[in-house]
Design a protein around this motif. Structure first.
Motif, PDB file in Angstrom:
ATOM      1  N   UNK A   1       0.858  -1.189   0.000  1.00  0.00           N
ATOM      2  CA  UNK A   1       0.000   0.000   0.000  1.00  0.00           C
ATOM      3  C   UNK A   1       0.891   1.234   0.000  1.00  0.00           C
ATOM      4  N   UNK A   2       0.435   2.261  -0.700  1.00  0.00           N
ATOM      5  CA  UNK A   2       1.102   3.559  -0.698  1.00  0.00           C
ATOM      6  C   UNK A   2       0.093   4.589  -0.206  1.00  0.00           C
ATOM      7  N   UNK A   3       0.416   5.235   0.895  1.00  0.00           N
ATOM      8  CA  UNK A   3      -0.508   6.175   1.523  1.00  0.00           C
ATOM      9  C   UNK A   3       0.248   7.434   1.951  1.00  0.00           C
ATOM     10  N   UNK A   4      -0.498   8.389   2.492  1.00  0.00           N
ATOM     11  CA  UNK A   4       0.086   9.655   2.939  1.00  0.00           C
ATOM     12  C   UNK A   4       0.060   9.730   4.467  1.00  0.00           C
ATOM     13  N   UNK A   5       1.135  10.249   5.023  1.00  0.00           N
ATOM     14  CA  UNK A   5       1.140  10.496   6.464  1.00  0.00           C
ATOM     15  C   UNK A   5       0.394  11.780   6.798  1.00  0.00           C
ATOM     16  N   UNK A   6       0.203  12.620   5.777  1.00  0.00           N
ATOM     17  CA  UNK A   6      -0.499  13.895   5.942  1.00  0.00           C
ATOM     18  C   UNK A   6      -1.332  14.117   4.682  1.00  0.00           C
ATOM     19  N   UNK A   7      -2.639  14.314   4.814  1.00  0.00           N
ATOM     20  CA  UNK A   7      -3.490  14.490   3.620  1.00  0.00           C
ATOM     21  C   UNK A   7      -3.069  15.662   2.750  1.00  0.00           C
ATOM     22  N   UNK A   8      -2.320  16.610   3.306  1.00  0.00           N
ATOM     23  CA  UNK A   8      -1.903  17.779   2.533  1.00  0.00           C
ATOM     24  C   UNK A   8      -0.804  17.464   1.533  1.00  0.00           C
ATOM     25  N   UNK A   9      -0.174  16.301   1.663  1.00  0.00           N
ATOM     26  CA  UNK A   9       0.895  15.944   0.743  1.00  0.00           C
ATOM     27  C   UNK A   9       0.347  15.685  -0.654  1.00  0.00           C
TER      28      UNK A   9
END
Length: 537
Positions: free
Chosen positions: A349-357
């Motif tokens: 899985x590839x996800x963001x630690x911060x939605x703003x990224x």
């Protein structure tokens, strides 16, 4: 008394290292029958069964037959631990011992390289080189190639528990993705692998073997490169030790250093190329100042979270019995499938630690098994491992020689978690993994956290525990940084600044680490380098 040096003759190109990049270079440069190429490899043949059986990486790491047997310096960010640091010492290099995952990274990675001044390295520039080598299971298309040397296959087994993790992740907005390699890898899916028919497909099989019959290629194994030979400000050859003798080969064209992110800077420093303070402290004569050599070391640090499950089939439940082990062996013997055909990680899985990224900065490697550490025995209960790593760490380290002896391993300092943001992302990553495991799709398996352990709840406690359990995922890059500035080691054409006759061509030239696994980006780098070399000639 000066040791006698055996003259090994003259070549158009001398390639140091028959790893991933070196095998590509040897293939492409000998396609022109008028060019004589010498390929030097410190290790031996890849004719070893554990190289080719996918699960055999467990028997190649920590094995002096296939591994340089390196260790890192003590890492303050990992609570004073020193990590084993596997590097392939064998034909095919790390492609003979790695996790076989086919991953390009994100388009933004390469566009970022271009924005740093590296003209010709944007996504649109490098994509054709990824495609050129590829033999993709889905066939030829706008983003993939067919008929190339680098085989890309689907994995040959499935696990219900991993499909449940995918369903659970979707509840939190991590949606299934068909292709991780189209420039935007956000989402979840099952990793594609460099295999053929359930067998590892390393760079030696893909690129070197087809070229070995060419009369203009000479391969020398068990050849330990000691230093480069300089004539003023031109690199004119390579000095190496093989069969007890010191030997020297000359390059009328170029020396191509493809020894990897640890050994390429080591060889440069032993040749008198690097930071003057490092060299002088060891009594090595400074022949060419290059302050970036050995600096900018970057790697992906993985944090292994482990969850015990109920009512699920995992490798723990299969392989912890004599019957299960026999069944696994038979599956592989007769169908080249089953757990012995497994890559170390099956689902990602590839996800963001911060939605703003703008793009994902976390990569998950999810495995239907669990251990205390890599290579240790499987736990006696069913469990899965949900590893997560920060794809774009701000922490960086260095690798430098420790003595004048080429036989001594260099000092490897990663400085993991030294940057405040990396510590914040590490804590966020563990909390995100925990949250995904609470999904309704996983309720029937009753996940129970084993690592890092539910008692570690505050940010401070989690960070301390991460220091105990986090480890490398074996992606060192950056130590001969490519750039347009004077402090970079190589220019965008991969020539070493201020020297003639020398290029560095491996993961060490990456100015910033890519957002994914690193083997296939190295294939791309070597493909592009081969074109630049041929065009220059």
């Amino acid at each position: 008394m000066t040791e006698a040096v055996v003259d090994e003759g003259r070549y158009d190109y001398v390639i140091v290292g028959a790893g991933t990049a070196g095998c590509v270079l040897a293939n492409r440069l000998t396609a022109d029958g008028s060019k004589r190429v010498l390929l030097l490899e410190a290790g031996g043949s890849d004719n070893y069964h554990w190289v080719h059986i996918p699960v055999g990486y467990l028997y190649c790491i920590g094995n002096p037959r296939t591994d340089w047997m390196m260790k890192t310096a003590v890492e303050p960010g990992l609570n004073g631990r020193s990590l084993i640091y596997p590097r392939g010492r064998i034909l095919g290099g790390c492609s003979s011992v790695n996790g076989m995952i086919y991953m390009r990274g994100q388009a933004a990675d390469y566009d970022g390289w271009r924005q740093m001044g590296n003209v010709g390295w944007a996504w649109d520039d490098v994509l054709p080189y990824f495609i050129r080598s590829e033999d993709h299971h889905a066939g030829k298309g706008p983003l993939h190639g067919a008929g190339g040397e680098w085989k890309v296959a689907r994995q040959r087994l499935s696990w219900d528990i991993l499909e449940a993790v995918q369903d659970g992740a979707a509840e939190f907005g991590v949606m299934p993705r068909e292709d991780f390699n189209d420039g935007n890898n956000e989402g979840s899916g099952f990793f594609e692998v460099n295999q053929s028919g359930g067998v590892r497909w390393n760079a030696a099989k893909a690129f070197l073997r087809p070229a070995l019959g060419r009369p203009n290629l000479r391969l020398v194994t068990q050849a330990m490169t000691e230093c480069l030979v300089l004539d003023g400000k031109r690199v004119a050859g390579v000095r190496y030790r093989q069969a007890g003798a010191l030997r020297e080969a000359r390059a009328d064209g170029e020396v191509l250093l493809a020894a990897g992110s640890i050994n390429s800077p080591k060889i440069l420093e032993h040749s008198g190329i690097g930071r003057p303070d490092v060299l002088r402290d060891l009594g090595i004569e400074v022949l060419h100042e290059s302050t970036g050599v050995g600096e900018n070391l970057q790697d992906h640090l993985q944090i292994r979270t482990v969850f015990k499950v109920t009512g699920a089939t995992t490798l723990n439940t299969i392989a912890n019995s004599a019957f299960g082990k026999a069944r696994i062996a038979l599956q592989y013997a007769f169908a080249r499938s089953g757990p012995m055909s497994m890559a170390p990680s099956q689902f990602g899985m590839f996800t963001k630690s911060d939605p703003a990224l703008e793009t994902p900065d976390l990569e998950y490697h999810v495995q239907p098994l669990s251990t205390d550490r890599l290579g240790a025995g499987l736990h006696p209960y069913p469990a899965i491992t949900v590893s997560v790593c920060n794809l774009r760490p701000e922490s960086s380290g260095s690798v430098h020689v420790r003595s004048r002896s080429p036989d001594e391993q260099p000092e490897i300092r990663l400085n993991y978690l030294s940057a405040p943001r990396d510590r914040d992302v590490a804590v966020t990553a563990v909390r995100q993994a925990r949250r995904i495991m609470t999904a309704k799709a996983l309720e029937r398996y009753r996940p129970e956290e084993i690592l890092p352990g539910p008692i570690h709840e505050t940010d401070e406690a989690l960070l301390e525990r991460i220091g105990d359990i986090a480890t490398t995922i074996f992606h060192p890059v950056g130590t001969c940084r490519m750039g347009a500035d004077d402090a970079s080691v190589v220019a965008p054409d991969l020539r070493v600044r201020g020297l003639g006759g020398l290029r560095v061509i491996d993961a060490s030239i990456m100015p910033r680490i890519v957002s994914g696994n690193t083997a296939s980006p190295v294939v791309m780098i070597a493909e592009k380098a081969a074109d630049m070399i041929r065009n220059a000639a």
